[in-house]
Enzyme design. Structure first.
Site, short mmCIF file in Angstrom:
data_model
loop_
_atom_site.label_atom_id
_atom_site.label_comp_id
_atom_site.label_asym_id
_atom_site.label_seq_id
_atom_site.Cartn_x
_atom_site.Cartn_y
_atom_site.Cartn_z
N GLU A 390 0.80 -1.11 -0.03
CA GLU A 390 0.02 -0.01 0.04
C GLU A 390 1.00 1.24 0.05
OE1 GLU A 390 -2.87 0.03 3.12
OE2 GLU A 390 -3.80 -1.71 2.40
N ASP A 420 -3.58 3.85 -0.95
CA ASP A 420 -4.08 3.87 0.04
C ASP A 420 -4.82 5.47 0.28
OD1 ASP A 420 -5.26 3.28 2.63
OD2 ASP A 420 -3.34 3.26 3.57
N GLU A 477 -12.22 1.46 3.25
CA GLU A 477 -11.84 1.81 4.43
C GLU A 477 -13.13 1.96 5.57
OE1 GLU A 477 -7.01 2.13 4.78
OE2 GLU A 477 -7.96 3.67 3.69
#
Length: 529
Positions: A390, A420, A477
């Site tokens: 990431e 990310d 997320e």
């Protein structure tokens, strides 16, 4: 009184500058010149003649008078030459001392010379009721300009910037260069000067454009200010406190920051933590936890590796504290390698799970990064296809050839690359097309308002359409509610991660979770929701 004191310091500095061009090194090394040698030979010769004459003819008074006169003249010349040499030697020592206390680029006092100026005020402060200000001015882009335009051009710009300060404050204060990209000012803390600080006039003075070979450029500045308590017992400490304030301004994004005792405490804490972090890296005191990730069917397909520091005396130390600390202490690559090694070692417990490992821009800028990862694959006997790295959107601004080369090598090995915190930084189609990205991770700030704001769903839909156009996977997320998960799935987001799915877990907990039946996991999810 302070004005008189600082004016005296300026006069002292000017006196040192007058010494600067006076002697040459040849004079400093020479013990006697030609005139001195002739005078010495003459003196010795006359002595020999006088002795011989006196021995052969004691009555030769006239000749002796002549010889005496010659001896007196020679002695006078010798004495003059001796004084000349002594003065030259003193001037040479003063010149060397001046050079030790001045910056060769700007001809201003350096940190040592500036500390002497502060010390001079400290000695007089017992009877002075006037406050002074010590400013440290951080030139934020000077190193970048040095790298881009060359050292000579960067030095010229530095002279221009320091000249602005001398013109504005040199008559009543002391201007110095106390670091590679830091200037300093010692000035009476008059109401007018404080108003200039608070009003940003000094920042605007430093931010004015500079003429360069590629056009006008501005060097942004941040200022740290210290009003040292009287008497000033340690000039170096007073300057250090101004530096701390400048660092605080840079960290907070403020133009000006003033020293507070809490900054001292913070610095001591950071220094202590740096030592303890080094020890923890050597002794294996850091731990890895893993937060599970699911696909659209609810099956656990992967886990993000997250580092934790369970400090034996301080308790858990947040990654938001120790990760930046590692970067400033030069430990970023060591910390990153530690995370990769532990993740590789733990992954053998879950052969069907893809482990996501965070990689910092500092690691990617290392020419040896890909080779290091390749050697660790062999050492731990794991397959690259079981992992993804990431990267943050900050890498988009640092897409240097070495970064792109590392990413390409990682992909050739079989690793996947995930972007990310998507949407919080500098994402653009232009950057994404240049980077070898396999997955986009939607930041939690876009997930949290789902179900509460209509525009939140529209943003997710737009990101989902972008991922389809780019042909990359999409993971959200920070999923904490069933409603959020349902909306994400409806908008085409096929992977999710968050507290609804599972908190960060130890390796043993991940193993236990994988051993649960799908029905048991669903019951666990409903209970958590």
């Amino acid at each position: 009184m302070a004005l008189q004191i600082i004016t005296h310091v300026k006069r002292s500095s000017a006196w040192k500058r007058r010494l600067d061009p006076a002697p040459t090194e040849a004079w400093a090394r020479r013990t006697m010149d030609g005139v001195t040698l002739v005078a010495l030979v003459t003196f010795v010769s006359l002595v020999v003649v006088l002795v011989a004459r006196a021995a052969s003819d004691p009555d030769a008074g006239h000749a002796l008078l002549i010889i005496d006169a010659g001896l007196i003249g020679s002695g006078y010349v010798l004495l003059g030459q001796f004084r000349k040499f002594r003065n030259t030697e003193r001037a040479s020592r003063a010149h060397a001392e001046y050079r030790l206390r001045s910056d060769p680029v700007t001809e201003l006092p350096n940190a040592e010379g500036f500390a002497e100026a502060i010390a001079f005020h400290g000695r007089e402060a017992a009877t002075s009721q006037t406050e002074i200000a010590i400013l440290c001015i951080k030139l934020d882009r000077l190193n970048e300009i040095h790298a881009r335009l060359g050292e000579a051009c960067g030095d010229e710009l530095l002279r221009d910037l320091s000249g602005r300060l001398v013109t504005s404050f040199g008559s009543s204060g002391v201007v110095a260069r106390v670091g590679e990209d830091m200037l300093a000012v010692l000035h009476p803390a008059t109401p007018e000067f404080k108003a200039a600080l608070v009003g940003g006039e000094i920042n605007r003075l430093m931010d004015l454009p500079l003429i360069t070979p590629i056009g006008d450029m501005a060097v942004a500045s941040t200022i740290g200010v210290n009003f040292p308590a009287r008497p000033i017992t340690s000039p170096q400490n007073a300057l250090r406190q101004a530096r701390l304030a400048a660092a605080a301004a840079l960290t907070s994004g403020a133009a000006v920051a003033f020293f507070e005792p809490s900054l001292d405490h913070t610095q001591r804490l950071h220094l202590d933590l740096e030592v303890e972090l080094r020890q923890a890296l050597q002794s294996g005191g850091l731990e890895m936890v893993y937060q599970p990730q699911i696909d659209e069917t609810g099956v656990i397909i992967g886990a993000e590796a997250l580092m934790r520091w369970p400090h034996p005396t301080r308790g858990p130390v947040s990654p938001t504290l120790f990760v930046p600390l590692a970067e400033t202490a030069g430990l970023a690559e060591t910390l990153g390698r530690y995370a990769i090694e532990r993740s590789f070692a733990d992954s053998v417990l879950w052969p069907g799970l893809k482990i996501a490992i965070n990689v910092s821009p500092i690691q990617l800028k290392s020419p040896n990064f890909a080779d290091m990862v390749s050697s660790l694959l062999v050492q731990y006997g794991v397959r690259a296809s079981h992992f993804e790295f990431e990267i943050t959107e900050g890498v988009l601004l640092r897409a240097e050839p070495v970064v792109l080369d590392n990413l390409e090598q990682l992909r050739r090995m079989g690793f996947q690359i995930a972007l990310d915190d998507f949407g919080t930084g500098y994402s653009s189609l232009g950057y994404l097309s240049r980077l070898p990205v396999d997955k986009i991770k939607i930041d939690r700030c876009f997930v949290t308002p789902l179900g509460e704001r209509k525009d939140a769903t529209m943003i997710i839909r737009a990101i989902s359409d972008l991922s389809i156009a780019l042909g990359v996977k999409l993971l959200a997320e920070g999923v904490e509610t069933r409603a959020q998960l349902d909306i994400l799935r409806a908008e085409g987001c096929n992977q999710a991660q968050g507290h609804l799915i599972g908190h960060p877990m130890t390796p043993d907990q991940i193993t236990a979770l994988l051993e649960l039946s799908p029905e048991a996991r669903d019951a666990q999810d409903r209970s958590a929701a």
